[in-house]
Design a protein around this motif. Structure first.
Motif, PDB file in Angstrom:
ATOM      1  N   UNK A 127       0.840  -1.203   0.000  1.00 54.68           N
ATOM      2  CA  UNK A 127       0.000   0.000   0.000  1.00 54.68           C
ATOM      3  C   UNK A 127       0.871   1.248   0.000  1.00 54.68           C
ATOM      4  N   UNK A 128       1.960   1.222   0.802  1.00 55.88           N
ATOM      5  CA  UNK A 128       2.864   2.379   0.845  1.00 55.88           C
ATOM      6  C   UNK A 128       3.583   2.585  -0.480  1.00 55.88           C
ATOM      7  N   UNK A 129       3.863   1.485  -1.166  1.00 55.40           N
ATOM      8  CA  UNK A 129       4.570   1.573  -2.455  1.00 55.40           C
ATOM      9  C   UNK A 129       3.609   1.689  -3.631  1.00 55.40           C
ATOM     10  N   UNK A 146      -5.289   6.925   1.590  1.00 55.71           N
ATOM     11  CA  UNK A 146      -5.888   8.150   2.130  1.00 55.71           C
ATOM     12  C   UNK A 146      -6.303   8.021   3.593  1.00 55.71           C
ATOM     13  N   UNK A 147      -6.307   6.804   4.132  1.00 50.33           N
ATOM     14  CA  UNK A 147      -6.733   6.592   5.514  1.00 50.33           C
ATOM     15  C   UNK A 147      -5.653   7.050   6.474  1.00 50.33           C
ATOM     16  N   UNK A 148      -6.066   7.770   7.531  1.00 48.38           N
ATOM     17  CA  UNK A 148      -5.145   8.265   8.553  1.00 48.38           C
ATOM     18  C   UNK A 148      -5.624   7.801   9.935  1.00 48.38           C
ATOM     19  N   UNK A 149      -4.685   7.417  10.775  1.00 44.29           N
ATOM     20  CA  UNK A 149      -4.976   7.033  12.158  1.00 44.29           C
ATOM     21  C   UNK A 149      -4.346   8.089  13.070  1.00 44.29           C
ATOM     22  N   UNK A 150      -5.171   8.940  13.653  1.00 43.87           N
ATOM     23  CA  UNK A 150      -4.718  10.054  14.489  1.00 43.87           C
ATOM     24  C   UNK A 150      -3.728  10.947  13.730  1.00 43.87           C
ATOM     25  N   UNK A 151      -4.000  11.154  12.455  1.00 44.50           N
ATOM     26  CA  UNK A 151      -3.170  12.048  11.646  1.00 44.50           C
ATOM     27  C   UNK A 151      -2.024  11.365  10.949  1.00 44.50           C
ATOM     28  N   UNK A 152      -1.790  10.077  11.200  1.00 48.98           N
ATOM     29  CA  UNK A 152      -0.681   9.358  10.562  1.00 48.98           C
ATOM     30  C   UNK A 152      -1.240   8.391   9.523  1.00 48.98           C
ATOM     31  N   UNK A 153      -0.746   8.435   8.273  1.00 45.64           N
ATOM     32  CA  UNK A 153      -1.211   7.495   7.256  1.00 45.64           C
ATOM     33  C   UNK A 153      -0.945   6.042   7.656  1.00 45.64           C
ATOM     34  N   UNK A 154      -1.736   5.149   7.121  1.00 44.32           N
ATOM     35  CA  UNK A 154      -1.683   3.749   7.518  1.00 44.32           C
ATOM     36  C   UNK A 154      -0.375   3.076   7.118  1.00 44.32           C
ATOM     37  N   UNK A 155       0.278   3.546   6.048  1.00 43.17           N
ATOM     38  CA  UNK A 155       1.438   2.844   5.505  1.00 43.17           C
ATOM     39  C   UNK A 155       2.763   3.545   5.783  1.00 43.17           C
ATOM     40  N   UNK A 166       4.661  13.758   3.265  1.00 42.39           N
ATOM     41  CA  UNK A 166       3.857  14.829   2.668  1.00 42.39           C
ATOM     42  C   UNK A 166       3.078  14.330   1.462  1.00 42.39           C
ATOM     43  N   UNK A 167       3.651  13.376   0.718  1.00 37.93           N
ATOM     44  CA  UNK A 167       2.946  12.845  -0.446  1.00 37.93           C
ATOM     45  C   UNK A 167       1.690  12.072  -0.050  1.00 37.93           C
ATOM     46  N   UNK A 168       1.642  11.609   1.207  1.00 38.98           N
ATOM     47  CA  UNK A 168       0.467  10.887   1.706  1.00 38.98           C
ATOM     48  C   UNK A 168      -0.483  11.804   2.467  1.00 38.98           C
TER      49      UNK A 168
END
Length: 445
Positions: A127-129, A146-155, A166-168
């Motif tokens: 997913x990150x790649x 596009x999903x974020x957990x407390x402001x941090x992307x999942x991957x 920043x790209x995420x």
């Protein structure tokens, strides 16, 4: 890490399919592109995996109990080869082989779920790649990015650069704070899990290699999670934090309900069990009956806490049975109205004191029985009597003429027709002492 994850790629498709199914469920509630939908999907994956591993966990508990039964033999080996550590280790391994136990059995749940862990890492790394993995198509891939957990992307990872973060659509500060907090919680939960195992659920009377192994894991695992955690994506941190919390709760339940014999947890459990059984005067549920049955079956091999438990039931007027039930003991001390006395334990009764007439009747009966038996005469002849009297007089320090005079009197009494031993019997019947009497002094005659 990518190489190891690729080795477990065969399980990537099942893991990704399970995540997608849970995502459909939570996406209908929270929205398909939210962090809650993807985060709860990972948490549900952990719960499903741990439920499937419950039989393996039960096997681990049984293996641990088998290790506990070997502790007396381990202690003997330690005392016998305390000066030879190599021979001691060889004998320990031989004992494990003969009994079919394995000191590394506590690591089985971790080893069993490691393929799922690396498969999830492979999915999140894809997913990150921005790579399709398993059953995750491009639409799901964009939703997961596009999903974020407390402001941090999942991957994202703790070590990712600011440009990648920043790209995420996130800031590096938020990612570092969230990942660092999750790494700390993950390491702390692992340390607490091992610590409660060492301090509460281990018999400390016997030091075994198993204990040394657990003590080592208590410090090694948190450090490993802290070091490798910085290279885990946020989704993997969610997975591992969830499985640590599950393990901690599962272990707390086992320690409370089925503690290791001889441990502090067993002392607390038996104290609670004694309180419940004493109040209800019976066992409640199969668990309590099973625990009491196991304690009764041990007999003299009970440890200190188990003996204290049995004694506590006896003091409360209860008796543990072989089938695990308890009954009111027939030997409970009772009050004057027949109710059980406070304190419970029966007191030892002192024998009743005999009256003076009964005490005197005992020796009299014995004397009469003795008098009925024939006694040999001590006065065979006048010369023999005079010789015996003279000897007695010499021992007592009296003059010889007094002994001779006394012997003469005995001879006269014998000549007058009195049978031998008649004078002694009459004195015994009158309450005087039996046996040879001390001759009277001539002046007191």
């Amino acid at each position: 890490m990518d190489t190891i994850a690729g080795f477990f790629s065969f399980i990537t498709t099942p893991v990704s399919w399970v995540i997608v199914q849970f995502h459909k469920l939570y996406g209908a509630i929270f929205g398909p592109d939210t962090g809650w939908a993807w985060g709860l999907s990972i948490v549900s994956l952990v719960i499903l995996i741990r439920i499937c591993l419950i039989p393996l966990f039960v096997k681990q508990i049984k293996a641990t109990r088998a290790m506990q039964t070997l502790q007396p033999e381990m202690k003997k080996i330690q005392e016998r080869y305390k000066s030879d550590k190599q021979r001691q280790s060889e004998e320990m391994m031989k004992l494990y082989k003969e009994s079919g136990t394995n000191p590394l059995s506590s690591c089985l749940p971790i080893l069993a779920q490691s393929p799922f862990f690396f498969a999830l890492y492979h999915v999140l790394n894809g997913i990150a790649s921005n790579k399709k993995v398993g059953v995750i198509d491009q639409q799901l891939l964009d939703s997961a990015r596009d999903a974020h957990i407390f402001g941090a992307p999942l991957a994202v990872k703790f070590t990712d650069s600011a440009d990648k973060v920043a790209s995420l659509g996130a800031s590096l500060t938020d990612v570092r704070v969230v990942t660092a907090l999750m790494i700390i919680l993950m390491s702390a939960s692992q340390f607490f899990t091992q610590r409660q195992l060492m301090t509460k659920n281990v018999d400390t009377t016997v030091k075994t290699p198993f204990m040394q192994q657990q003590k080592m894991l208590m410090y090694v695992f948190p450090v490993m999670f802290a070091v490798f955690g910085i290279n885990f994506p946020v989704g993997v941190l969610v997975y591992w934090l969830t499985t640590n919390v599950w393990t901690m709760g599962q272990q707390m339940y086992v320690i409370r309900q089925n503690p290791t014999p001889g441990s502090k947890a067993q002392a607390a459990y038996l104290e609670r069990l004694q309180k419940h059984v004493t109040e209800a005067k019976k066992t409640r549920g199969r668990g309590q009956a099973r625990a009491i049955k196991a304690i009764v079956a041990k007999g003299r091999d009970r440890n200190e806490y188990e003996r204290k438990f049995i004694n506590g039931l006896n003091k409360a007027g209860l008796a543990a049975q072989a089938d695990g039930t308890v009954v009111v003991s027939d030997t409970v001390a009772t009050t004057e109205d027949g109710t059980p006395a406070a304190g419970g334990a029966p007191k030892r009764q002192q024998p009743k004191r005999q009256s003076k007439a009964k005490r005197q009747a005992g020796p009299t009966a014995g004397t009469a029985k003795t008098d009925a038996e024939p006694k040999p005469s001590l006065t065979k002849s006048e010369d023999g009597s005079a010789g015996q009297a003279a000897k007695a007089a010499n021992k007592s320090g009296e003059p010889k003429d007094a002994a001779a005079k006394d012997a003469g009197n005995k001879g006269k009494s014998g000549a007058s027709g009195q049978q031998p031993g008649q004078g002694t019997r009459s004195k015994a019947k009158s309450g005087q002492r039996k046996g040879q009497q001390r001759p009277k002094h001539p002046s007191k005659k």
